[in-house]
Motif scaffolding. Structure first.
Motif, PDB file in Angstrom:
ATOM      1  N   THR A   1      35.732  25.207  21.267  1.00 57.27           N
ATOM      2  CA  THR A   1      34.911  25.190  22.479  1.00 57.27           C
ATOM      3  C   THR A   1      34.197  26.529  22.653  1.00 57.27           C
ATOM      4  O   THR A   1      33.052  26.572  23.100  1.00 57.27           O
ATOM      5  CB  THR A   1      35.764  24.878  23.719  1.00 57.27           C
ATOM      6  OG1 THR A   1      36.603  23.794  23.390  1.00 57.27           O
ATOM      7  CG2 THR A   1      34.921  24.514  24.903  1.00 57.27           C
TER       8      THR A   1
ATOM      9  N   ASP B   1      33.463  24.488  29.882  1.00 57.88           N
ATOM     10  CA  ASP B   1      32.098  23.960  29.838  1.00 57.88           C
ATOM     11  C   ASP B   1      31.157  24.761  30.730  1.00 57.88           C
ATOM     12  O   ASP B   1      30.899  24.392  31.875  1.00 57.88           O
ATOM     13  CB  ASP B   1      32.083  22.472  30.229  1.00 57.88           C
ATOM     14  CG  ASP B   1      32.607  21.609  29.108  1.00 57.88           C
ATOM     15  OD1 ASP B   1      31.998  21.619  28.029  1.00 57.88           O
ATOM     16  OD2 ASP B   1      33.658  20.971  29.287  1.00 57.88           O
TER      17      ASP B   1
ATOM     18  N   PHE C   1      27.209  22.626  29.210  1.00 61.31           N
ATOM     19  CA  PHE C   1      27.067  21.397  29.997  1.00 61.31           C
ATOM     20  C   PHE C   1      25.696  20.773  29.755  1.00 61.31           C
ATOM     21  O   PHE C   1      25.575  19.583  29.460  1.00 61.31           O
ATOM     22  CB  PHE C   1      27.257  21.744  31.481  1.00 61.31           C
ATOM     23  CG  PHE C   1      27.086  20.585  32.427  1.00 61.31           C
ATOM     24  CD1 PHE C   1      28.100  19.669  32.608  1.00 61.31           C
ATOM     25  CD2 PHE C   1      25.902  20.425  33.141  1.00 61.31           C
ATOM     26  CE1 PHE C   1      27.948  18.608  33.490  1.00 61.31           C
ATOM     27  CE2 PHE C   1      25.746  19.371  34.020  1.00 61.31           C
ATOM     28  CZ  PHE C   1      26.771  18.461  34.192  1.00 61.31           C
TER      29      PHE C   1
ATOM     30  N   MET D   1      34.807  16.749  30.255  1.00 61.25           N
ATOM     31  CA  MET D   1      34.420  18.038  30.808  1.00 61.25           C
ATOM     32  C   MET D   1      35.672  18.868  31.056  1.00 61.25           C
ATOM     33  O   MET D   1      36.651  18.354  31.591  1.00 61.25           O
ATOM     34  CB  MET D   1      33.674  17.856  32.143  1.00 61.25           C
ATOM     35  CG  MET D   1      32.454  16.940  32.099  1.00 61.25           C
ATOM     36  SD  MET D   1      31.277  17.278  30.780  1.00 61.25           S
ATOM     37  CE  MET D   1      30.838  18.946  31.119  1.00 61.25           C
TER      38      MET D   1
ATOM     39  N   LYS E   1      25.432  19.358  26.249  1.00 60.14           N
ATOM     40  CA  LYS E   1      26.189  18.102  26.134  1.00 60.14           C
ATOM     41  C   LYS E   1      25.392  16.918  26.695  1.00 60.14           C
ATOM     42  O   LYS E   1      25.416  15.826  26.151  1.00 60.14           O
ATOM     43  CB  LYS E   1      27.522  18.214  26.891  1.00 60.14           C
ATOM     44  CG  LYS E   1      28.607  18.979  26.150  1.00 60.14           C
ATOM     45  CD  LYS E   1      29.913  18.959  26.937  1.00 60.14           C
ATOM     46  CE  LYS E   1      31.076  19.433  26.085  1.00 60.14           C
ATOM     47  NZ  LYS E   1      32.373  19.253  26.746  1.00 60.14           N
TER      48      LYS E   1
END
Ligand code: ZN
Length: 301
Positions: free
Chosen positions: A12, A270, A275, A266, A278
């Motif tokens: 991430t 994020d 965000f 989520m 995505k």
């Protein structure tokens, strides 16, 4: 840190570093290639809690507000899940730049922190409730661990009570779906138990809400982890549901199976730029490394 969590967090972080250029690339791509796929976002707890087995999926209230501000600033149209159902079932066009918001497990923190923001923007959302937990005092097992360590955080991990559910229902902004009775890996259960989880949760919620419950979200939601099976596929239709959300990563098109809709999870990592990336497909490819990941590690849930 467990290798699974380490890998997930590192991945991430890598995504976050690459989010801004990724967003620009996908934004340009969208200008030339029409993209009618729609993301369904999955939130769980809206809380600052940063420990516990599910900490990865906890979204701080301030970050949630930034996500919603992003949707408004980017001009995204937030559709209710039933509007997406209508588009897919009638093969009608999905409005451009639209998104659907969902919350799994039915947490009280959604009422406390997310609902006021949703009201402010007029964004509809669907909350998936579990029959055995909603309205009661029981905590999910992963939340019991948190509350035992920090009893002062009980309010942040408890589920919705019926007053909170009814208040959101009366706003017409929030609709409710089923997330089974007891939140187990449905695909691993014997057939009569799967039927019970599907039918009983629907009947119970319809009675309490006094309105039809048409949609389902699989607990866990990953086929490779045994949350979904051919038997659950079949029984879901037989139980009268019209649509089901999984936790498989991706966005959805008109051609997609209404009983296996993909979603985008989520979490606390994020950032607004990730965000945004995505939302427009910058995260769709993640399903490939994710499949390898699911094969490498056993499910912690
Ligand atoms: Zn769940």
């Amino acid at each position: 840190m467990h290798p699974r969590s380490f890998l997930k967090n590192s991945f991430t972080k890598l995504m976050n570093t690459s989010a801004a250029p990724l967003y620009r690339i996908f934004k340009i791509k969208r200008r030339f290639l029409p993209d009618a796929r729609i993301p369904i976002l999955t939130y769980h707890k809206i809380t600052d809690i940063d420990f516990g087995v599910d900490a990865f999926w906890n979204v701080p209230p301030s970050l949630f507000a930034r996500h919603m501000a992003c949707l408004a600033a980017e001009g995204f149209k937030v559709l209710a899940l039933h509007e997406l159902y209508d588009c897919i079932s009638m093969k009608a066009e999905i409005p451009r730049d639209s998104v659907v918001l969902t919350f799994d497990d039915g947490y009280a923190n959604v009422f406390r922190y997310a609902y006021p923001v949703l009201k402010e923007y007029g964004f509809p959302a669907t909350i998936f409730l579990t029959g055995d937990y909603s309205g009661g005092k029981n905590l999910y097992w992963w939340d019991r661990e948190v509350a035992e360590r920090r009893p002062d955080l009980y309010e942040d991990v408890r589920v919705l009570n019926w007053d909170e559910i009814k208040e959101m229902q009366s706003s017409k902004l929030i609709t409710f779906g089923s997330h089974s009775m007891s939140h187990q890996h449905l695909g691993q259960l014997p057939r009569p138990r799967i039927e019970y989880e599907l039918r009983q949760s629907r009947a119970y919620l319809e009675k309490r809400l006094n309105q039809p419950v048409r949609f389902f979200a699989y607990p866990g939601g990953i086929r490779a982890y045994g949350d979904i099976s051919e038997e659950t596929d079949l029984l879901l239709v037989e139980s009268g549901y019209q649509l089901a959300c999984t936790s498989e990563t991706g966005r959805n098109s008109l051609r997609d199976n209404l009983y296996a809709l993909k979603r985008i999870g989520m979490g606390r990592n994020d950032s607004p730029s990730l965000f945004r990336a995505k939302l427009i497909g910058g995260y769709d490819w993640v399903k490939w490394p994710q499949r390898a990941f699911h094969g490498m590690f056993k499910n912690p849930w």
